[in-house]
Design a protein around this motif. Structure first.
Motif, short mmCIF file in Angstrom:
data_model
loop_
_atom_site.label_atom_id
_atom_site.label_comp_id
_atom_site.label_asym_id
_atom_site.label_seq_id
_atom_site.Cartn_x
_atom_site.Cartn_y
_atom_site.Cartn_z
N LEU A 50 7.76 -37.68 19.64
CA LEU A 50 6.64 -36.98 19.24
C LEU A 50 6.33 -37.40 17.64
CD1 LEU A 50 4.37 -34.73 19.71
CD2 LEU A 50 6.03 -33.01 18.87
N MET A 51 7.40 -37.58 16.83
CA MET A 51 7.02 -37.88 15.23
C MET A 51 6.71 -39.18 15.28
SD MET A 51 7.25 -34.91 13.98
CE MET A 51 7.02 -35.42 12.25
N VAL A 52 7.28 -39.92 16.01
CA VAL A 52 6.84 -41.56 15.85
C VAL A 52 5.50 -41.74 16.40
CG1 VAL A 52 6.98 -43.67 16.98
CG2 VAL A 52 8.89 -42.43 16.30
N ALA A 145 0.07 -28.35 16.27
CA ALA A 145 0.13 -27.66 17.47
C ALA A 145 1.21 -28.15 18.23
CB ALA A 145 -1.26 -27.70 18.23
N THR A 146 1.45 -29.39 18.53
CA THR A 146 2.45 -29.89 19.32
C THR A 146 3.87 -29.89 18.65
OG1 THR A 146 2.09 -32.22 18.37
CG2 THR A 146 0.97 -31.96 20.48
N ILE A 147 3.96 -30.13 17.38
CA ILE A 147 5.05 -29.71 16.83
C ILE A 147 5.67 -28.23 17.07
CG2 ILE A 147 6.58 -29.83 14.45
CD1 ILE A 147 4.81 -32.38 14.13
N ALA A 148 4.66 -27.37 16.74
CA ALA A 148 4.90 -26.09 16.69
C ALA A 148 5.27 -25.58 18.01
CB ALA A 148 3.61 -25.21 16.41
N VAL A 172 17.03 -34.07 13.09
CA VAL A 172 17.28 -35.20 12.88
C VAL A 172 16.17 -36.11 13.52
CG1 VAL A 172 18.77 -37.14 13.26
CG2 VAL A 172 19.62 -34.98 12.40
N GLY A 173 15.76 -35.38 14.71
CA GLY A 173 14.82 -36.43 15.44
C GLY A 173 13.47 -36.55 14.73
N ALA A 174 13.12 -35.35 13.86
CA ALA A 174 11.93 -35.40 13.11
C ALA A 174 12.12 -36.40 12.05
CB ALA A 174 11.39 -33.99 12.72
N THR A 175 13.12 -36.17 11.51
CA THR A 175 13.42 -36.89 10.16
C THR A 175 13.72 -38.33 10.44
OG1 THR A 175 14.96 -35.14 9.73
CG2 THR A 175 14.98 -36.84 8.01
N PRO A 195 -7.44 -50.11 14.64
CA PRO A 195 -6.67 -48.96 14.34
C PRO A 195 -6.69 -48.05 15.75
CG PRO A 195 -7.74 -49.17 12.51
CD PRO A 195 -7.98 -50.35 13.38
N TYR A 196 -7.72 -47.92 16.41
CA TYR A 196 -7.84 -47.09 17.55
C TYR A 196 -7.19 -47.67 18.70
CZ TYR A 196 -11.80 -50.67 18.23
OH TYR A 196 -12.60 -51.69 18.61
N THR A 197 -6.77 -48.88 18.82
CA THR A 197 -6.05 -49.43 19.85
C THR A 197 -4.35 -48.82 19.72
OG1 THR A 197 -7.29 -51.53 19.71
CG2 THR A 197 -5.27 -51.73 20.66
N LEU A 198 -4.17 -48.56 18.54
CA LEU A 198 -2.86 -48.01 18.32
C LEU A 198 -2.87 -46.55 19.31
CD1 LEU A 198 -2.02 -48.69 14.66
CD2 LEU A 198 -1.52 -49.80 16.52
N PHE A 199 -3.87 -45.90 19.33
CA PHE A 199 -4.01 -44.60 20.12
C PHE A 199 -2.99 -44.77 21.43
CE2 PHE A 199 -8.28 -43.33 18.51
CZ PHE A 199 -7.90 -43.38 16.87
N GLN A 200 -3.13 -45.96 22.04
CA GLN A 200 -2.45 -46.00 23.45
C GLN A 200 -1.01 -45.88 23.21
OE1 GLN A 200 -4.51 -45.48 25.70
NE2 GLN A 200 -6.52 -45.73 24.76
N ILE A 201 -0.34 -46.45 22.26
CA ILE A 201 0.78 -46.11 21.87
C ILE A 201 1.39 -44.68 21.97
CG2 ILE A 201 2.94 -46.79 20.65
CD1 ILE A 201 1.24 -49.38 19.42
N THR A 202 0.75 -44.08 21.26
CA THR A 202 0.99 -42.70 21.32
C THR A 202 0.70 -42.05 22.41
OG1 THR A 202 0.48 -42.39 18.79
CG2 THR A 202 0.31 -40.47 20.09
N ALA A 203 -0.25 -42.39 23.35
CA ALA A 203 -0.54 -41.81 24.69
C ALA A 203 0.77 -42.08 25.52
CB ALA A 203 -1.62 -42.32 25.17
N VAL A 204 1.33 -43.20 25.37
CA VAL A 204 2.52 -43.58 26.31
C VAL A 204 3.41 -42.74 25.67
CG1 VAL A 204 4.07 -45.27 26.94
CG2 VAL A 204 1.54 -45.92 26.71
N LEU A 205 3.74 -42.32 24.67
CA LEU A 205 4.85 -41.67 24.14
C LEU A 205 4.79 -40.32 24.46
CD1 LEU A 205 5.35 -43.26 20.33
CD2 LEU A 205 6.76 -43.65 22.33
N LEU A 206 3.43 -39.84 24.45
CA LEU A 206 3.43 -38.44 24.87
C LEU A 206 3.62 -37.96 26.40
CD1 LEU A 206 0.16 -37.18 23.30
CD2 LEU A 206 2.27 -36.48 22.82
#
Length: 449
Positions: A50-52, A145-148, A172-175, A195-206
């Protein structure tokens, strides 16, 4: 010992040789008992992902907003826009959580943000105007919201004594995830990726993040057959703001988060102002950029390294030997030293060391404390009130800091030392709140035990 509904019951301490290899490995960092290591490792990795993903967004949003007309000013308005948006988001979250069980709540929230990611991606590709500002505001809400919600789930999963033992490992996961997410973006930008192409990396991680929630839930349900069915039921009670305002303990939590963020955000202004003054003496614009880049590169790197060391080896021991007070009082005491030396008129080199110490303590020790303080609360408060506190209250602190800087620089001509003195006054208030909060926590723990 009695436990709250849905919490995992504590188990007696296991001898050092008992448990799986993962259990024994994690005992280097904290008191992990037989059978706990697998879920703790999954939770830690889930927070890491999530933090990545968040830090990829955090880096990508900068060029998207700064490319706008008056982009720097747009950034300064974002905190106010986020606070206003959260006034609507928190009641919606409370409404939804009252109608679904905790896994459907997590699924619904993550799917909502995934749809938003794809909508922003298409909007940027279509060249919609001023979308960078709205994305900047959205990223702030997404992260909070997601971290909370992650920590609401962890607080719901474990009872107070277990959480006190295991949360220092999970943090430690967050750090570790934060610096890696920022580091991953540099080669991609160098390769010409939008920059907006990077959104898909976070989408996969989610998507993976969501899958890990389900894996943890199945693992714990099979490992702990005694887990109450109430944990799977929709949350009752009023909304997050109401829960926050009617509980004296939670009002202390909100006050602590508010003052903490005012102090820290104002401190970042002090650092920025000081380093810009130093860089102003550069011979060329290129030399000025080099000074700023060199300073912040080392500043962020050292902060994250120190935070990781503190989290891995110090946080759990503070909890073990000093209890909740060790992790809640550490940051205001460090901040007292930081702004004490700044008010004395030190140079950039000393300010850099002092602020690294403050931020590293915030990202590690205090981050552990601010999750632990929710352990003695009800399930409804863990989800609904925590969303209100960790989103709206936190962002309101940032907004009030911005207001203080605006008034101080525009009308009062406040110097760096003046802002440091202001922070010292706030830290005195912070310490009073923190001491009172620790006492209330111990009282709640005694009555619940």
């Amino acid at each position: 010992m009695s436990t709250e509904a849905g919490a995992i019951e504590t188990t007696p301490p296991a001898p050092a040789g008992e448990g799986t290899a993962v259990d024994r490995l994690l005992r280097v960092f904290s008191d992990v008992r037989a059978g706990e290591g697998g879920s703790v490792l999954l939770l830690t990795f889930n927070l890491f992902l999530l933090m990545v993903g968040y830090y990829i967004f955090k880096v990508a949003r900068e060029p998207l907003v700064l490319a706008l007309p008056r982009g720097a000013e747009m950034k300064s308005y974002a905190a106010a826009a986020q606070a206003l948006t959260l006034m609507g988001f928190v009641p919606l979250y409370s409404w939804f959580s009252s109608r679904v069980d905790r896994m459907r709540l997590i699924l619904g929230v993550i799917l909502f943000f995934l749809v938003c990611i794809e909508a922003f991606y298409l909007g940027f590709r279509a060249g919609l105007p001023f979308l960078g500002f709205f994305f900047y505001v959205w990223v702030g809400i997404f992260s909070l919201a997601t971290i909370a919600q992650f920590w609401s789930y962890a607080n719901d999963l474990y009872d107070r004594p277990t959480g006190e033992r295991l949360f220092p490992i999970v943090v430690v996961g967050a750090t570790a995830g934060s610096p890696l997410g920022a580091l991953l973006t540099q080669p991609l930008f160098d390769a010409g990726v939008h920059p907006y192409t990077l959104f898909q990396i976070t989408a996969v991680l989610l998507v993976v993040h969501l899958g890990l929630y389900r894996l943890i839930e199945r693992r714990e349900s099979s490992r702990r057959a005694s887990q109450s069915a109430k944990a799977q039921a929709p949350l009752g009670g009023p909304g997050g703001f109401t829960l926050l305002l009617r509980n004296p303990y939670l009002l202390l939590v909100a006050g602590l988060l508010l003052v903490l963020n005012i102090v820290n955000t104002t401190g970042e202004y002090v650092v920025s102002h000081t380093v810009v003054e130093v860089a102003a003496g550069a011979a060329t614009p290129e030399a000025k950029e080099a000074i700023l880049g060199h300073f912040y590169g080392g500043y962020y790197f050292l902060t994250n390294v120190v935070a990781l060391v503190l989290q891995a080896f110090i946080a759990s021991r503070l909890v073990k030997y000093l209890g909740i007070g060790g992790v809640v009082l550490a940051l205001p005491l460090v901040a007292l030293g930081t702004y004490g030396v700044v008010a004395a008129g030190v140079g950039l080199a000393v300010l850099r060391v002092a602020k690294i110490a403050e931020n590293a303590t915030d990202y590690s020790i205090m981050n552990t404390g601010r999750q632990m303080i929710w352990l003695p609360t009800s399930r409804e408060e863990k989800y609904k009130a925590k969303q209100a506190a960790d989103t709206f209250v936190v962002r309101s602190g940032d907004m009030l800091s911005g207001l203080a800087v605006f008034v101080g620089t525009t009308y009062l001509h406040t110097t760096v030392r003046g802002f440091a003195a202001m922070n010292l006054v706030l830290i005195a208030v912070w310490l009073v709140i923190a001491v009172t909060l620790v006492r209330r926590y111990r009282s709640l723990a005694t009555h619940s035990g």
